[in-house]
Design an enzyme around this catalytic site. Structure first.
Site, PDB file in Angstrom:
ATOM      1  N   ARG A 144       0.720  -1.065  -0.141  1.00  0.00           N
ATOM      2  CA  ARG A 144      -0.082   0.091  -0.099  1.00  0.00           C
ATOM      3  C   ARG A 144       0.776   1.148   0.059  1.00  0.00           C
ATOM      4  NH1 ARG A 144      -5.769  -0.700   1.118  1.00  0.00           N
ATOM      5  NH2 ARG A 144      -6.164  -2.650   0.235  1.00  0.00           N
ATOM      6  N   ARG A 154      -6.873  11.815  -6.239  1.00  0.00           N
ATOM      7  CA  ARG A 154      -7.822  10.824  -6.087  1.00  0.00           C
ATOM      8  C   ARG A 154      -9.248  11.788  -5.828  1.00  0.00           C
ATOM      9  NH1 ARG A 154     -10.770   7.836  -6.045  1.00  0.00           N
ATOM     10  NH2 ARG A 154     -11.001   6.911  -3.995  1.00  0.00           N
ATOM     11  N   TYR A 198     -15.113 -11.433  -0.447  1.00  0.00           N
ATOM     12  CA  TYR A 198     -15.762 -10.283  -0.512  1.00  0.00           C
ATOM     13  C   TYR A 198     -16.985 -10.639  -1.528  1.00  0.00           C
ATOM     14  CZ  TYR A 198     -11.986  -7.449   1.112  1.00  0.00           C
ATOM     15  OH  TYR A 198     -10.943  -7.210   1.861  1.00  0.00           O
ATOM     16  N   ASP A 223      -6.864  -2.521  -7.768  1.00  0.00           N
ATOM     17  CA  ASP A 223      -7.641  -3.156  -6.592  1.00  0.00           C
ATOM     18  C   ASP A 223      -7.798  -4.637  -6.854  1.00  0.00           C
ATOM     19  OD1 ASP A 223      -8.364  -2.257  -3.889  1.00  0.00           O
ATOM     20  OD2 ASP A 223      -9.868  -3.808  -4.418  1.00  0.00           O
ATOM     21  N   ARG A 235      -3.476   6.491   0.665  1.00  0.00           N
ATOM     22  CA  ARG A 235      -4.112   7.793   1.214  1.00  0.00           C
ATOM     23  C   ARG A 235      -3.229   8.491   2.228  1.00  0.00           C
ATOM     24  NH1 ARG A 235      -9.591   5.535   2.919  1.00  0.00           N
ATOM     25  NH2 ARG A 235      -8.406   3.629   3.300  1.00  0.00           N
TER      26      ARG A 235
HETATM   27  O1  1CP Z   1       0.309   0.807  -3.227  1.00  0.00           O
HETATM   28  C1  1CP Z   1      -0.232  -0.306  -3.438  1.00  0.00           C
HETATM   29  O2  1CP Z   1      -0.231  -1.192  -2.463  1.00  0.00           O
HETATM   30  C2  1CP Z   1      -1.218  -0.334  -4.794  1.00  0.00           C
HETATM   31  C3  1CP Z   1      -2.644  -0.360  -4.626  1.00  0.00           C
HETATM   32  C4  1CP Z   1      -3.679  -1.570  -3.862  1.00  0.00           C
HETATM   33  C5  1CP Z   1      -3.303  -2.801  -3.476  1.00  0.00           C
HETATM   34  C6  1CP Z   1      -2.017  -3.793  -3.641  1.00  0.00           C
HETATM   35  C7  1CP Z   1      -4.805  -0.994  -3.523  1.00  0.00           C
HETATM   36  C8  1CP Z   1      -5.425   0.443  -3.619  1.00  0.00           C
HETATM   37  N1  1CP Z   1      -5.612  -2.174  -3.050  1.00  0.00           N
HETATM   38  C9  1CP Z   1      -4.680  -3.028  -3.041  1.00  0.00           C
HETATM   39  C10 1CP Z   1      -5.032  -4.431  -2.933  1.00  0.00           C
HETATM   40  C11 1CP Z   1      -6.128  -4.713  -1.905  1.00  0.00           C
HETATM   41  N2  1CP Z   1      -7.443  -4.246  -2.041  1.00  0.00           N
HETATM   42  C12 1CP Z   1      -6.090  -5.665  -1.045  1.00  0.00           C
HETATM   43  C13 1CP Z   1      -4.962  -6.704  -0.544  1.00  0.00           C
HETATM   44  C14 1CP Z   1      -3.946  -6.281   0.323  1.00  0.00           C
HETATM   45  C15 1CP Z   1      -4.291  -6.014   1.710  1.00  0.00           C
HETATM   46  O3  1CP Z   1      -4.578  -6.925   2.414  1.00  0.00           O
HETATM   47  O4  1CP Z   1      -4.567  -4.775   2.276  1.00  0.00           O
HETATM   48  C16 1CP Z   1      -7.479  -5.863  -0.397  1.00  0.00           C
HETATM   49  C17 1CP Z   1      -8.024  -6.804   0.715  1.00  0.00           C
HETATM   50  C18 1CP Z   1      -8.314  -4.938  -0.781  1.00  0.00           C
HETATM   51  C19 1CP Z   1      -9.599  -4.664  -0.905  1.00  0.00           C
HETATM   52  C20 1CP Z   1      -9.940  -3.133  -0.360  1.00  0.00           C
HETATM   53  N3  1CP Z   1      -9.839  -2.116  -1.202  1.00  0.00           N
HETATM   54  C21 1CP Z   1      -9.983  -2.611   0.941  1.00  0.00           C
HETATM   55  C22 1CP Z   1     -10.256  -3.434   2.040  1.00  0.00           C
HETATM   56  C23 1CP Z   1     -11.584  -3.582   2.529  1.00  0.00           C
HETATM   57  C24 1CP Z   1     -11.802  -4.397   3.934  1.00  0.00           C
HETATM   58  O5  1CP Z   1     -12.441  -3.785   4.832  1.00  0.00           O
HETATM   59  O6  1CP Z   1     -11.652  -5.518   3.912  1.00  0.00           O
HETATM   60  C25 1CP Z   1     -10.313  -1.196   0.772  1.00  0.00           C
HETATM   61  C26 1CP Z   1     -10.611  -0.214   1.898  1.00  0.00           C
HETATM   62  C27 1CP Z   1     -10.011  -0.899  -0.540  1.00  0.00           C
HETATM   63  C28 1CP Z   1      -9.735   0.403  -1.112  1.00  0.00           C
HETATM   64  C29 1CP Z   1      -8.379   0.811  -1.690  1.00  0.00           C
HETATM   65  N4  1CP Z   1      -7.765   0.018  -2.563  1.00  0.00           N
HETATM   66  C30 1CP Z   1      -6.559   0.764  -2.863  1.00  0.00           C
HETATM   67  C31 1CP Z   1      -6.239   2.173  -2.013  1.00  0.00           C
HETATM   68  C32 1CP Z   1      -5.544   3.213  -2.084  1.00  0.00           C
HETATM   69  C33 1CP Z   1      -7.839   2.023  -1.324  1.00  0.00           C
HETATM   70  C34 1CP Z   1      -8.294   3.034  -0.503  1.00  0.00           C
HETATM   71  C35 1CP Z   1      -9.543   3.699  -1.129  1.00  0.00           C
HETATM   72  C36 1CP Z   1      -9.379   5.128  -1.597  1.00  0.00           C
HETATM   73  O7  1CP Z   1      -8.176   5.551  -1.882  1.00  0.00           O
HETATM   74  O8  1CP Z   1     -10.093   5.861  -1.916  1.00  0.00           O
END
Ligand code: 1CP
Length: 369
Positions: free
Chosen positions: A38, A51, A165, A87, A42
């Site tokens: 990540r 964003r 999910y 994502d 943010r």
């Molecule tokens: O920099 C990086 O890592 C690249 C971007 C990236 C990656 C690798 C994002 C952007 N998402 C992911 C993978 C991802 N998405 C995972 C696997 C990694 C982990 O375990 O954290 C998972 C579980 C998700 C699902 C997801 N997407 C969640 C979790 C939800 C939950 O409660 O289970 C969330 C909050 C997101 C949104 C998201 N994805 C990425 C960002 C930067 C965000 C935040 C939202 C935004 O910017 O508005």
């Protein structure tokens, strides 16, 4: 009409810093490579600005914005790898499910899978170029724009994590709806996991064809499965993804790329994962690096595993913890990272302190002649 070079997956700039790829292959490096899960996120003000006022999945569909977000952390920190901004939930979308990102809440599915009947709503075969070509275009553009500075990592969610999910309809603490399927409908659960596996294999091969130089598979929800369920519903699919991607790359005459598996809270499966075709095993922060090294006896490169919350500590203490971590893992066949992703309230300066400390304590003097 012929597309301009930066939109085509060819004539990529020569890679300058290959420390990450060398470490994945357990080769010697001049320093321990480091990146952060990540790292595009943010916690960076420039990320929030880019964003702002845009729908999350619209952002994911714009190669130019994905490229910009991927490059942002690299402008701030001397990271040794980039990970494409995207994502894991783009796969359920490609299968026909509607997902949107609610600010402050996370992903929400408008119609999650409630019972096995709902499987009929999913597409059974998809053309990944048609459905997920926007990710491939983002990868190609970013690989060019990186100008060979560091390698670009592509990624996917693992089948079990995606299944949670699709059934829960969003984040969940217990995963009880998805686990109910495993107990009540094991056969149909396997059908769903197999469908996801097939799509994931094509998706990962497509990412490499587009320019990804390494691949990470996120099994973020391994922890809610015990060892028995993990070996029935997660492990076989994880293993099959690594071996099928590798053989497909070979049969399509593409170079092999290192593959990383990160099964969060899957400590009970570490040895089984080490018997798979993955090159690198990612560790979360609950695992003891020395013990894992001993158990795996050098069979695989390791990645991890500082507690992300350690970045709330002072910079001096971050340095101390990084020094200890490097001693515990040893410098060879090792990629420094956190044990999970960065949180939005983290101070970018402390992320910088983490990255700098890895370099500071692991640089070897290059001998003249
Ligand atoms: O920099 C990086 O890592 C690249 C971007 C990236 C990656 C690798 C994002 C952007 N998402 C992911 C993978 C991802 N998405 C995972 C696997 C990694 C982990 O375990 O954290 C998972 C579980 C998700 C699902 C997801 N997407 C969640 C979790 C939800 C939950 O409660 O289970 C969330 C909050 C997101 C949104 C998201 N994805 C990425 C960002 C930067 C965000 C935040 C939202 C935004 O910017 O508005």
């Amino acid at each position: 009409m012929e597309q301009p070079d930066h939109l085509q997956p060819k004539n990529f700039p020569r890679l300058v810093n290959d420390s990450f790829l060398c470490a994945c292959r357990k080769q010697d490096t001049s320093h321990v490579p480091v990146w952060c899960m990540r790292q595009a996120g943010r916690y960076l003000p420039e990320f929030r600005e880019t964003r702002a006022a845009q729908d999350f999945f619209e952002t994911c569909r714009s190669p130019e914005i994905c490229c910009e977000l991927t490059l942002q952390p690299l402008r701030r920190f001397p990271l040794d790898a980039a990970i494409i901004f995207s994502d894991i939930l783009v796969i359920p979308q490609a299968l026909g499910m509607e997902v949107h990102m609610e600010p402050g809440r996370g992903p929400v599915f408008s119609e999650p899978l409630k019972d096995p009947e709902d499987m009929k709503k999913l597409k059974t075969k998809i053309d990944v170029v048609e459905e997920l070509g926007y990710v491939f275009r983002a990868i190609t553009l970013t690989r060019h724009k990186l100008e060979g500075r560091v390698p670009l990592i592509g990624f996917t969610g693992a089948p079990w994590t995606l299944m949670t999910y699709m059934i829960e309809g969003g984040g969940s603490n217990t995963m009880s709806k998805a686990k109910r399927w495993l107990y009540q409908h094991p056969k149909i659960s396997h059908t769903l996991l197999q469908l996801l596996t097939d799509v994931i294999v094509d998706y990962l091969v497509g990412q490499v064809a587009a320019g990804a130089q390494a691949l990470q598979v996120f099994e973020s929800h391994a922890g809610c499965l015990g060892p028995k369920q993990f070996s029935e519903f997660a492990l076989p699919y994880l293993r099959s993804i690594a071996s099928r991607v590798k053989s497909k790359l070979k049969s399509d005459n593409m170079d092999a790329v290192p593959m990383i598996v990160f099964a969060k809270d899957g400590h009970y499966a570490i040895e089984e994962l080490a018997e798979s075709s993955y090159d690198v095993i990612g560790l979360d922060w609950t695992m003891c690096p020395k013990e894992v090294r001993q158990k795996l006896a050098g069979r695989k490169a390791l990645q991890g595993n500082l507690d992300p919350c350690a970045l709330y500590a002072s910079k001096e203490n971050i340095e101390k913890m990084v020094k200890q971590m490097l001693e515990d893992f040893g410098h060879q066949g090792y990629i420094a990272n956190l044990g999970h992703g960065l949180y939005p309230d983290m101070d970018p300066e402390h992320v910088g302190a983490f990255v700098d400390a890895v370099h500071k304590f692991s640089k070897t003097e290059t001998k003249e002649n």
